[in-house]
Motif scaffolding. Structure first.
Motif, PDB file in Angstrom:
ATOM      1  N   GLU A  82      -0.705 -42.823  31.511  1.00 38.32           N
ATOM      2  CA  GLU A  82      -0.425 -44.206  31.089  1.00 38.32           C
ATOM      3  C   GLU A  82       0.885 -44.701  31.705  1.00 38.32           C
ATOM      4  O   GLU A  82       0.980 -45.855  32.140  1.00 38.32           O
ATOM      5  N   LYS A  83       1.879 -43.829  31.759  1.00 32.37           N
ATOM      6  CA  LYS A  83       3.156 -44.209  32.380  1.00 32.37           C
ATOM      7  C   LYS A  83       2.965 -44.451  33.884  1.00 32.37           C
ATOM      8  O   LYS A  83       3.580 -45.359  34.454  1.00 32.37           O
TER       9      LYS A  83
ATOM     10  N   THR B  87      -0.007 -34.155  36.196  1.00 31.81           N
ATOM     11  CA  THR B  87       0.287 -35.572  35.952  1.00 31.81           C
ATOM     12  C   THR B  87       1.793 -35.779  35.811  1.00 31.81           C
ATOM     13  O   THR B  87       2.323 -36.808  36.225  1.00 31.81           O
ATOM     14  N   GLY B  88       2.485 -34.807  35.237  1.00 31.07           N
ATOM     15  CA  GLY B  88       3.938 -34.897  35.104  1.00 31.07           C
ATOM     16  C   GLY B  88       4.644 -34.904  36.447  1.00 31.07           C
ATOM     17  O   GLY B  88       5.585 -35.670  36.671  1.00 31.07           O
TER      18      GLY B  88
ATOM     19  N   LYS C 294      -6.621 -49.910  29.514  1.00 35.15           N
ATOM     20  CA  LYS C 294      -5.821 -50.561  30.553  1.00 35.15           C
ATOM     21  C   LYS C 294      -6.659 -51.478  31.450  1.00 35.15           C
ATOM     22  O   LYS C 294      -6.107 -52.157  32.324  1.00 35.15           O
ATOM     23  N   ASN C 295      -7.962 -51.460  31.238  1.00 42.29           N
ATOM     24  CA  ASN C 295      -8.880 -52.298  32.019  1.00 42.29           C
ATOM     25  C   ASN C 295      -8.730 -52.045  33.524  1.00 42.29           C
ATOM     26  O   ASN C 295      -8.517 -52.965  34.316  1.00 42.29           O
ATOM     27  N   ILE C 296      -8.833 -50.763  33.891  1.00 40.68           N
ATOM     28  CA  ILE C 296      -8.743 -50.398  35.304  1.00 40.68           C
ATOM     29  C   ILE C 296      -9.989 -49.613  35.706  1.00 40.68           C
ATOM     30  O   ILE C 296     -10.626 -48.963  34.875  1.00 40.68           O
ATOM     31  N   PRO C 297     -10.352 -49.669  36.985  1.00 34.97           N
ATOM     32  CA  PRO C 297     -11.543 -48.951  37.455  1.00 34.97           C
ATOM     33  C   PRO C 297     -11.402 -47.438  37.302  1.00 34.97           C
ATOM     34  O   PRO C 297     -10.308 -46.884  37.450  1.00 34.97           O
TER      35      PRO C 297
ATOM     36  N   VAL D  53       1.492 -50.909  37.999  1.00 34.90           N
ATOM     37  CA  VAL D  53       1.339 -52.339  37.697  1.00 34.90           C
ATOM     38  C   VAL D  53       2.678 -53.062  37.839  1.00 34.90           C
ATOM     39  O   VAL D  53       2.757 -54.158  38.399  1.00 34.90           O
ATOM     40  N   SER D  54       3.740 -52.446  37.337  1.00 29.47           N
ATOM     41  CA  SER D  54       5.074 -53.056  37.424  1.00 29.47           C
ATOM     42  C   SER D  54       5.526 -53.243  38.866  1.00 29.47           C
ATOM     43  O   SER D  54       6.296 -54.153  39.176  1.00 29.47           O
ATOM     44  N   ALA D  55       5.031 -52.375  39.752  1.00 28.92           N
ATOM     45  CA  ALA D  55       5.381 -52.471  41.175  1.00 28.92           C
ATOM     46  C   ALA D  55       4.521 -53.498  41.912  1.00 28.92           C
ATOM     47  O   ALA D  55       4.680 -53.699  43.117  1.00 28.92           O
ATOM     48  N   GLY D  56       3.606 -54.132  41.186  1.00 25.99           N
ATOM     49  CA  GLY D  56       2.756 -55.147  41.795  1.00 25.99           C
ATOM     50  C   GLY D  56       1.545 -54.602  42.506  1.00 25.99           C
ATOM     51  O   GLY D  56       0.895 -55.313  43.286  1.00 25.99           O
ATOM     52  N   ALA D  57       1.193 -53.342  42.238  1.00 26.46           N
ATOM     53  CA  ALA D  57       0.023 -52.716  42.852  1.00 26.46           C
ATOM     54  C   ALA D  57      -1.113 -52.594  41.836  1.00 26.46           C
ATOM     55  O   ALA D  57      -0.901 -52.740  40.633  1.00 26.46           O
TER      56      ALA D  57
END
Length: 207
Positions: free
Chosen positions: A118-119, A76-77, A161-164, A125-129
């Protein structure tokens, strides 16, 4: 009058068909951020399930361009470190996060893995995806407590995070020894079409 009605019917039918055709032609970009399970380990990349995924999703009337940003051995890192460049280069609409197996196999603390994931989610999300995670599981010999903590990382982040959260395809593949490589960890090329079908079936509703 009859001619007018026929003309209107043809016009409306043509308009609807064009609208449907345009919708199908508009392709979304899906970035797969993964490890060896998605990178086509020990096979031609064209045989890997991400490469097969667009054709399968087309059967669900989903036009998707898949960018395979997976690298064998990634944690993940590693994925977190590579993500900004991938987002900038490909501007994906959706990011499927398939990471964590190597964290688990190396015995990394679940809290560290959770923080990295989480990061990753926040950057996507910040990138609009739209972020989508895949549940990852590790062999039971790591102990019940570690396994529970490991699996909880995914379910808790998905809720928070309410993601699938897509189910882990390897759970099904590992039951078929003829589909697994000799290392007992990686699916063979023969398993890739099934994986593509499995992922498409779980994924299409979120596209």
């Amino acid at each position: 009058m009859t001619r007018l009605i026929s003309f209107l019917f043809i016009f409306l039918f043509s308009t609807a068909s064009l609208a449907q055709s345009s919708a199908l032609e508009k392709s979304a970009t899906l970035l797969v951020l993964g490890d060896s399970l998605s990178a086509g380990y020990n096979m031609d990349i064209k045989q890997s399930w991400p490469s097969l995924l667009p054709d399968v999703l087309a059967n669900y009337d989903k036009a998707v361009t898949v960018v395979n940003g997976s690298i064998s051995g990634d944690t993940t890192g590693n994925g977190l470190a590579r993500l900004p460049q991938l987002l900038e280069s490909h501007t994906p609409d959706i990011v499927l996060i398939e990471l964590g197996a190597n964290d688990g196999l190396r015995g990394f603390p679940p809290k560290l893995m959770s923080a990295n994931l989480e990061k990753i989610i926040d950057q996507v999300v910040s990138a609009g995806a739209k972020p989508i995670m895949m549940q990852i599981k590790i062999p039971p010999n790591y102990g019940k407590r570690y396994n529970q903590q490991f699996e909880y990382v995914y379910t808790s982040l998905s809720d928070h995070k309410n993601i699938p959260l897509l189910p882990f395809f390897l759970e099904h593949i590992i039951l078929k020894p003829e589909w697994m490589m000799n290392d007992g960890l990686h699916p063979k090329p023969e398993a890739q079409p099934w994986i593509a079908e499995f992922v498409a079936k779980e994924l299409y509703q979120y596209l």
